[in-house]
Write a protein that holds these residues in place. Structure first.
Motif: not given
Lengths: 197, 197
Positions: A3, A5, A132, A152-153, A155, A181, A193-196
Motif C-alpha cells: 500500500l 500509506t 508498503n 491508499d491509507e 493515518r 476505517a 485512519t482513512y482508506r482510499r
C-alpha cells in the motif's frame, strides 16, 4: 504490491507544519515542540506509531523534510536526520536539483528525484517490492499525493489543540473521497485512519 | 447548570458550510446535499444524533441559520425551518437588528439577540436551567464560541470527503486546547467528541 500509506501529525485545525521552517525549527517555531510534547513524549503512542511508519519498504519525502532549501545543494549537508536516520531503507526526496544518492548509516539511502511525485512513487514502489511505500511528508508532499488519489491509507494523528496558521493537510485537495476505517482516542491524541475509496 | 454543547457536520477538511448560502441552498450549493446524502440518509446515525442535539434546553444560532440576511427584517418570514422547527424550545438568534420573538408550532420560540454571543449564552443558560445549551450553528457562530473557550463539549461529525472551499470549523480559533473524549467510526462518518480542557 504494498500500500501507499501516510502518517501525519496534525493539530485540531489540521495544521501539520508551521510556515517558518528552519534548521532550528523544522516544523516551524513552537509547532514541533508542541506536537512532540503532546503526542510522542507521553510514551503510550510512540512505539506502535513509529514501528508502523518505519515498517515500510520505501519512503517519499519533500525537499523540506530532507533539509532546508538554500538554493544549490550543500554536499556536506546530509539532511537533518543525523548520521543514522530512522528510515533504514530507501528514501526518495522530491526536489528540483539533481544530486547523487547519499548512503547513511543504518540502511537509509536518500535518492533525489527531480521528475515529480509520479516518478518518485514508481521508484519507491519498485524499491519496496511487496512492502508498503510510506509518504513521510511534509504537508505539501502529502497533499500532492492525496490530490492525485494515490494514498491508499491515510493515518492522521490529531493533537487536541489549534494552531491557527501553518500548512494544512487537505489544503487545495478538492473532491477527495475516502472511507473511514478506524478511530482511536487517547487522552492526548485522536488517531484516524482513512482508506482510499 | 448544563453543558454548552455543539454538534457540527463537517467535511474531511473541516468545511461546515459553503460560501454561497441561499434560500435554495442553505449550506451553499451542493454542500448540504452531500452532507445529508452521506451522513443522515444512511439512517444508522440519524436518530441518535438528532435526539442528542434536540435534547438541549435552549439553542443558539447565527443569523444565517435562521434565514438569509436581506437587510431589514421581513416580518412575514419566520426562518427556513418551516412552521414546526425541530428545536421545540427557546432558540436565541444572534443578529444586529432587533425583532420581536417569534413563537412557532411545537414549542420552538425564536428570540433575537443583538448584544452579542455572551448575552445570548446568558439568556440561553437561564432558559435551559439544568439542561444543556446547544450551539446550533452555523460555522461562524460556533467558531466565536470556541474562540471564547465557551464550548464544553464539541461533537464533530466528519464526512469522509473534502470540499476545498467554504467556512471551516476552527478558522481563526487560535490557541484552543481541548481534551479528546471519544471517537467512533462508521462506514460513512467519523464522530469525534472533544471536551473543554
Amino acid at each position: 504490491m504494498g500500500l501507499v500509506t501516510a502518517d501525519m501529525s496534525v493539530s485540531l485545525d489540521l495544521v501539520g507544519a508551521g510556515r517558518d521552517q528552519s534548521l532550528e525549527h523544522p516544523f516551524g517555531p513552537d509547532v514541533g515542540e508542541r506536537f512532540h510534547a503532546r503526542m510522542f513524549e507521553h510514551g503510550e503512542d510512540s512505539p506502535d506509531e513509529i514501528a508502523r511508519i518505519v515498517d515500510a519498504g520505501a519512503f517519499i519525502m519533500g525537499r523540506h523534510m530532507f533539509g532546508p532549501d538554500r538554493g544549490e545543494w550543500d554536499l556536506d549537508w546530509q539532511g537533518w536526520w543525523g548520521p543514522e536516520p530512522p528510515y533504514r531503507g530507501p528514501v526518495f526526496v522530491l526536489c528540483s536539483r539533481p544530486r547523487e544518492s547519499v548512503e547513511m548509516e543504518g540502511g537509509t539511502t536518500f535518492h533525489f528525484v527531480t521528475d515529480g511525485p509520479g516518478t518518485a512513487l514508481e521508484l519507491a514502489r519498485a524499491a519496496a517490492g511487496e512492502r508498503n511505500v510510506s509518504i513521510a511528508g511534509g504537508v505539501t508532499t502529502l497533499n500532492a499525493y492525496l490530490a492525485a488519489g494515490l494514498v491508499d491509507e491515510l493515518r492522521l494523528h490529531v493533537a487536541p489543540f489549534t494552531l491557527g496558521d501553518g500548512l494544512r493537510v487537505f489544503d487545495d485537495v478538492t473532491g477527495l473521497a475516502m472511507v473511514p476505517a478506524s478511530s482511536r482516542t487517547t487522552p492526548h491524541v485522536t488517531h484516524l485512519t482513512y482508506r482510499r475509496a
